[in-house]
Enzyme design. Structure first.
Site, mmCIF file in Angstrom:
data_model
loop_
_atom_site.group_PDB
_atom_site.id
_atom_site.type_symbol
_atom_site.label_atom_id
_atom_site.label_comp_id
_atom_site.label_asym_id
_atom_site.label_seq_id
_atom_site.Cartn_x
_atom_site.Cartn_y
_atom_site.Cartn_z
ATOM 1 N N TYR A 1 -7.590 -37.358 24.700
ATOM 2 C CA TYR A 1 -7.744 -36.254 25.647
ATOM 3 C C TYR A 1 -6.900 -36.585 26.870
ATOM 4 O O TYR A 1 -6.592 -37.748 27.139
ATOM 5 C CB TYR A 1 -9.194 -35.958 26.004
ATOM 6 C CG TYR A 1 -10.020 -37.002 26.735
ATOM 7 C CD1 TYR A 1 -9.514 -37.764 27.791
ATOM 8 C CD2 TYR A 1 -11.356 -37.188 26.401
ATOM 9 C CE1 TYR A 1 -10.298 -38.677 28.479
ATOM 10 C CE2 TYR A 1 -12.151 -38.108 27.076
ATOM 11 C CZ TYR A 1 -11.616 -38.846 28.108
ATOM 12 O OH TYR A 1 -12.394 -39.753 28.786
ATOM 13 N N GLU B 1 -2.109 -35.102 22.321
ATOM 14 C CA GLU B 1 -2.880 -34.983 23.565
ATOM 15 C C GLU B 1 -3.618 -33.642 23.565
ATOM 16 O O GLU B 1 -2.995 -32.587 23.364
ATOM 17 C CB GLU B 1 -1.972 -35.071 24.781
ATOM 18 C CG GLU B 1 -1.472 -36.475 25.093
ATOM 19 C CD GLU B 1 -2.497 -37.330 25.821
ATOM 20 O OE1 GLU B 1 -3.602 -36.833 26.109
ATOM 21 O OE2 GLU B 1 -2.167 -38.505 26.110
ATOM 22 N N HIS C 1 -7.913 -42.805 20.471
ATOM 23 C CA HIS C 1 -7.256 -43.742 21.381
ATOM 24 C C HIS C 1 -8.188 -44.918 21.678
ATOM 25 O O HIS C 1 -7.754 -46.075 21.767
ATOM 26 C CB HIS C 1 -6.883 -43.012 22.676
ATOM 27 C CG HIS C 1 -5.897 -43.741 23.519
ATOM 28 N ND1 HIS C 1 -5.600 -43.347 24.807
ATOM 29 C CD2 HIS C 1 -5.140 -44.837 23.292
ATOM 30 C CE1 HIS C 1 -4.697 -44.169 25.317
ATOM 31 N NE2 HIS C 1 -4.410 -45.084 24.424
ATOM 32 N N ASP D 1 -11.199 -42.140 25.141
ATOM 33 C CA ASP D 1 -10.882 -40.810 24.640
ATOM 34 C C ASP D 1 -10.608 -40.826 23.136
ATOM 35 O O ASP D 1 -10.194 -41.846 22.595
ATOM 36 C CB ASP D 1 -9.687 -40.216 25.401
ATOM 37 C CG ASP D 1 -8.428 -41.081 25.352
ATOM 38 O OD1 ASP D 1 -8.509 -42.288 25.638
ATOM 39 O OD2 ASP D 1 -7.355 -40.543 25.010
#
Length: 250
Positions: free
Chosen positions: A34, A98, A140, A150
């Site tokens: 994120y 992302e 991640h 995230d």
């Protein structure tokens, strides 16, 4: 710096200068992030800022729009210092996505439905084209447990698995029983460390449940047993890990 999108699902290209050549290794990982910033636009601008030295291959807005920022053939700068299954240059062997989201600092709200529909479709497209195995679709936080959290415990990994993306088993029920936590030592801790390393986490087998191990257990819980995120290896956490290892494809 212009290029054509690799995925037919991309709505356009917003090229980031923050990229380079891949260095060795097979492209066999997909890492989800994120942005952890208040607005999507601010995050997109940062990913294009040479001074920030960060980027990703794809960016998914809250409304489901997808832009590609770095060609899949190039090395995007999204994972930082990270490791998985013995590999340490994760950027060279991964594709990074992302997802625009304010993150834990922003209250960790649910991911919007249009965004999750887009993420599900995009990840399915990537793993199909690139033949990325389910257990190598990661958070991640999985590859950098001491630094990152995230995309967070509210990210719907089970939904992706139902679409054929990633690796998932139903989390074992929460119940009382033996557990391991910070400060514990001995052979049972060694055995748990060996299981975490076997699955892919950067977990040395030392027999000591230290702060680094607590970070790995926390990362595992965020992804695979999100009912309680506390870094304590309870029976639910250990059983879920065992079931994931047993369910890995040959």
């Amino acid at each position: 710096m212009s290029f054509s999108a690799d995925s037919p699902l991309a709505d356009g290209v917003v090229a980031s200068p923050n990229r380079g050549a891949r260095v060795g290794g097979e492209l066999d990982l997909l890492i989800l992030h994120y942005t952890g910033m208040p607005t999507a636009q601010a995050a997109l601008e940062r990913l294009c800022d040479p001074a920030a030295e960060v980027s990703a291959h794809y960016f998914v807005f809250e409304d489901g729009r997808i832009v590609q920022m770095v060609p899949e053939s190039d090395r995007a700068w999204h994972a930082g210092a990270s490791a998985w299954a013995g590999a340490r240059d994760i950027n060279s062997r991964s594709i990074g996505i992302e997802i625009a989201h304010p993150g834990h600092a922003g209250g960790l709200p649910p991911y919007p439905e249009p965004q999750m529909a887009a993420v599900t479709a995009l990840t399915r497209d990537i793993v199909t084209r690139r033949a990325i195995p389910g257990p190598r679709v990661l958070a991640h936080s999985d590859v950098a447990p001491a630094r990152k959290e995230d995309p967070g415990e509210l990210f719907p990994w089970e939904r992706l698995a139902q679409a054929g993306v990633g690796h998932w088993v139903p989390p074992a029920p929460m119940r009382d029983g033996r557990f391991f936590a910070l400060g514990d030592t001995g052979q049972p801790v060694e055995a748990l460390q060996a299981m975490l390393a076997l699955y892919g986490y950067d977990q040395p087998v030392t027999g000591r449940f230290d702060a680094a191990m607590a970070a790995v257990v926390t990362a595992f819980q965020r992804h695979f047993r999100p009912a309680r995120i506390d870094g304590v290896a309870d029976s639910s956490t250990i059983t879920t890990l065992r079931d994931l290892i047993a369910a890995q494809p040959a």
